[in-house]
Design an enzyme around this catalytic site. Structure first.
Site, mmCIF file in Angstrom:
data_model
loop_
_atom_site.group_PDB
_atom_site.id
_atom_site.type_symbol
_atom_site.label_atom_id
_atom_site.label_comp_id
_atom_site.label_asym_id
_atom_site.label_seq_id
_atom_site.Cartn_x
_atom_site.Cartn_y
_atom_site.Cartn_z
ATOM 1 N N ASP A 7 0.755 -1.482 0.198
ATOM 2 C CA ASP A 7 -0.059 0.248 0.433
ATOM 3 C C ASP A 7 1.177 1.888 0.489
ATOM 4 O O ASP A 7 0.476 2.926 -0.360
ATOM 5 C CB ASP A 7 -0.727 0.453 1.143
ATOM 6 C CG ASP A 7 -0.384 0.056 2.494
ATOM 7 O OD1 ASP A 7 1.158 -0.773 3.105
ATOM 8 O OD2 ASP A 7 -1.470 0.747 3.584
ATOM 9 N N ASP A 14 1.169 8.010 11.218
ATOM 10 C CA ASP A 14 -0.293 7.405 10.625
ATOM 11 C C ASP A 14 -1.053 7.733 11.886
ATOM 12 O O ASP A 14 -1.008 8.034 13.305
ATOM 13 C CB ASP A 14 0.688 6.324 11.117
ATOM 14 C CG ASP A 14 0.430 4.889 10.892
ATOM 15 O OD1 ASP A 14 -0.683 4.908 10.835
ATOM 16 O OD2 ASP A 14 1.352 3.832 10.875
ATOM 17 N N HIS A 35 1.015 -0.561 14.166
ATOM 18 C CA HIS A 35 0.993 0.382 14.386
ATOM 19 C C HIS A 35 0.796 1.392 15.320
ATOM 20 O O HIS A 35 0.352 0.351 16.729
ATOM 21 C CB HIS A 35 -0.733 0.444 13.448
ATOM 22 C CG HIS A 35 -0.366 0.843 12.279
ATOM 23 N ND1 HIS A 35 0.018 1.142 11.273
ATOM 24 C CD2 HIS A 35 -0.613 -0.237 11.485
ATOM 25 C CE1 HIS A 35 -0.222 1.045 10.081
ATOM 26 N NE2 HIS A 35 -0.250 -0.502 10.127
HETATM 27 ZN ZN LIG Z 1 2.618 -0.811 6.758
#
Ligand SMILES: [Zn+2]
Length: 641
Positions: free
Chosen positions: A123, A246, A425
């Protein structure tokens, strides 16, 4: 209009309206499904640029987790493209993935000086093979990222046309500052779920931008390459204009546990199993691959890799010294059946239930080498990625039905195994720490969708960023920066291009047709009409795919043929060709709607023949033409089925 007493009368205004509405509904549903993939042209000011300002244009990556990330950072005659990903979550007939619409890049193509890539997940890199050959410029990234990019260009030359990109590896340890046009770009080490992930620091004439890419602040990563917090703090102290961070887990409190916590789980399960073990992991998570290999070797097992991507990512990591495999630990898939069952561990793809992946084929019993048995142990070392919940459950059900001992992360407490997955994440405490380290003047939360980005924006305010200095743009929107101002620019054309299995772009109307056909099926009708008598020469031929069965609906077909002969007699020669076809289709739609309450797509082929002249040497022309048409239609139907 004459009406045969024995023939039902079709075509009342009421049924005509209902049939039309039913057809329209199917088309509207298809359009709606495709809406999020359409490119939106908002105005004709794509090339709008205000001199002396820094412009950031968001082309993708703001809507969902794992969406095709891409933004453009522009100043004067210089632009860099930050990440260039694909979206694999799309479920459209024969579409493999989507990439970002190129239109905006076309308007600034003379300015593009480089592609700056944060890490090697698809991505973030998957669109490069489509985009860079079209708008050439060097690609910059960390060592592993560049390794993965090189492999995609090598392996997918049918897409890139054999294009060989200029690749530049940035040294993160030495804080290399690479000159890219008017910008200086530095890559900073972060932790994520793939080797060598990086944030990027872009020094521009207006100020410094830091984009985190996907990250988490893992305190003790297995590869001993922790986040370069000192560098973030130093850059923060020197002054940062904008932080783009993020937001994927901005809705979860606390910190993501270190990847390390999975090590005892693997060791315990691998030691406990008596027979073969299969571990489904994300192929790019090399830290996890390393932990599993370590546990396998410690318990005297040899490891086989199954799945092309599994092999690809491991091979690059091995070559770069990131993955360490003891001699003799690996065994090819073709030889696993020669080993005792207690000496085998197979790492494979497919834990998300991806079609055609190794675990999927094993669960279906179609794998070339593996037939699962009740002695086998399967570990699914992941949670479902948003959108994969159904396929994740389906594969779990199939594996259970096959009788294996199944351990999944999502039910790890029930299954009696330790955690088998941690996210790549950052959660809220880590996000807060990033903002504190960088101390940005302006803040834009990216990735993760509108809701999580909003939570991240609120968190930034609580962490000291001025509320008015936070922007929540959408894909296709652009923002101007000066040293002390932030303002919106005109939106640009943005959206998606649909890519099929061959790597080619498929036009949206074609996919719309496929959706309509998959919903309603189609009915093919062949009419052969004599030009002189203006009557049908033969009984209309009818075939169907995905609508009703012709063989079990004899009466419906016979009635339709009868009705069609009459409809042709009444209309042919009295209206022009196009209108004739429309009226016949209209007639058939109403007829079928009244009989079946459905309206398939109607494919009409009208063949007009002249009155045949007697000829002893050749067949009758009309029959000859009709035969040719039948053959052609047969080919079409075979191709469609
Ligand atoms: Zn990633």
């Amino acid at each position: 209009m004459k009406n045969n007493k024995n023939e039902p009368k079709y075509g009342s205004h009421k049924t005509r309206g209902q049939a039309l509405r039913a057809t329209q509904r199917t088309v509207d549903d298809a359009k709606k499904t495709l809406e999020r993939f359409s490119s939106i042209s908002v105005n004709k000011q794509d090339d709008h640029y205000e001199k002396g300002k820094l412009k950031i244009t968001f082309l993708g990556g703001l809507y969902d987790v794992g969406e095709k990330n891409m933004s453009v950072i522009e100043y004067g005659d210089c632009a860099i493209v930050l990440d260039c990903g694909i979206d694999l979550s799309v479920e459209l007939p024969s579409i493999n993935y989507v990439i970002n619409d190129f239109s905006y890049l076309e308007t600034i193509k003379h300015k593009i000086k480089g592609y700056v890539i944060t890490h090697g997940h698809l991505d973030h890199i998957g669109g490069l093979k489509h985009t860079v050959p079209k708008y050439p410029a060097p690609i910059y990234g960390s060592r592993y990222t560049i390794g993965v990019i090189q492999k995609t260009f090598d392996d997918e030359q049918h897409i890139s046309g054999g294009y060989s990109p200029e690749l530049v590896i940035a040294d993160m340890e030495n804080h290399d500052k690479l000159k890219v046009g008017e910008f200086f770009v530095e890559f900073i080490r972060v932790t994520h779920a793939i080797p060598d992930p990086s944030a990027v620091c872009i020094d521009t004439p207006v100020g410094r931008i830091i984009a985190t890419g996907d990250f988490r602040l893992d305190p003790e990563p297995l590869d001993k390459r922790p986040v370069d917090k000192e560098r973030f703090k130093q850059l923060g102290r020197d002054g940062v204009l904008l932080l783009m961070s993020d937001s994927s887990y901005a809705d979860e409190e606390g910190r993501t546990p270190t990847e390390h916590t999975l090590e005892p789980s693997y060791s315990e399960l691998i030691t406990r199993a008596k027979e073969r073990i299969f571990v489904a992991v994300f192929s790019s998570n090399i830290n996890r691959t390393q932990m599993i290999i370590n546990a396998a070797v410690a318990s005297g097992r040899r490891v086989a890799f199954d799945g092309r991507s599994m092999l690809s990512y491991a091979e690059i990591a091995l070559r770069q010294g990131i993955l360490k495999i003891p001699k003799g630990a690996i065994v090819p898939m073709a030889q696993v059946n020669n080993l005792p069952v207690s000496k085998v561990l197979i790492m494979c793809t497919g834990g998300q239930g991806e079609p055609n992946a190794a675990l999927q084929r094993m669960s279906e019993g179609t794998h070339k080498y593996i037939k699962l048995t009740s002695g086998d142990t399967v570990l699914i070392s992941s949670s479902p990625i948003p959108g994969n919940e159904i396929s994740y459950d389906e594969i779990s059900n199939r594996l259970s039905a096959a009788g294996v001992n199944l351990f999944r992360h999502v039910t790890h407490k029930l299954d009696g195994c330790g955690p088998l997955h941690v996210s790549g994440h950052a959660k809220r405490d880590e996000l807060r720490e990033m903002i504190t380290m960088v101390q940005p003047k302006y803040f834009i939360p990216v990735h993760g969708g509108a809701l999580r980005r909003k939570y991240h924006a609120d968190l930034a305010v609580k962490t000291g960023v001025v509320k008015n200095n936070i922007a929540l743009p959408k894909n296709g929107e652009a923002i101007y920066f000066e040293q002390n101002t932030m303002s919106k620019s005109y939106p640009v054309r943005s959206g998606s291009l649909l890519i099929d299995q061959s790597g080619s772009i498929v036009e949206t109307p074609i996919v719309q047709d496929r959706l309509v056909l998959s919903e309603s099926g189609f009915l093919s009708i062949g009419l052969t009409i004599d030009n002189q008598s203006q009557k049908s020469v033969t009984n209309p031929s009818i075939d169907s795919r995905g609508y009703v069965s012709i063989t079990t609906n004899n009466k419906l077909v016979a009635d339709l043929q009868k009705g069609l002969v009459r409809a042709v007699d009444q209309r042919f020669g009295r209206v022009d060709g196009d209108r004739f076809q429309d009226e016949i289709k209209d007639y058939v739609s109403q007829f079928l709607f009244e009989r079946t309450n459905q309206t398939p797509t109607i494919i009409l082929d009208v063949h007009v023949v002249s009155k045949p002249k007697p000829n002893r040497d050749s067949k009758d022309t009309a029959v000859d033409n009709q035969q040719r048409f039948k053959e052609l239609r047969k080919q079409l139907l075979t191709a469609a089925s």
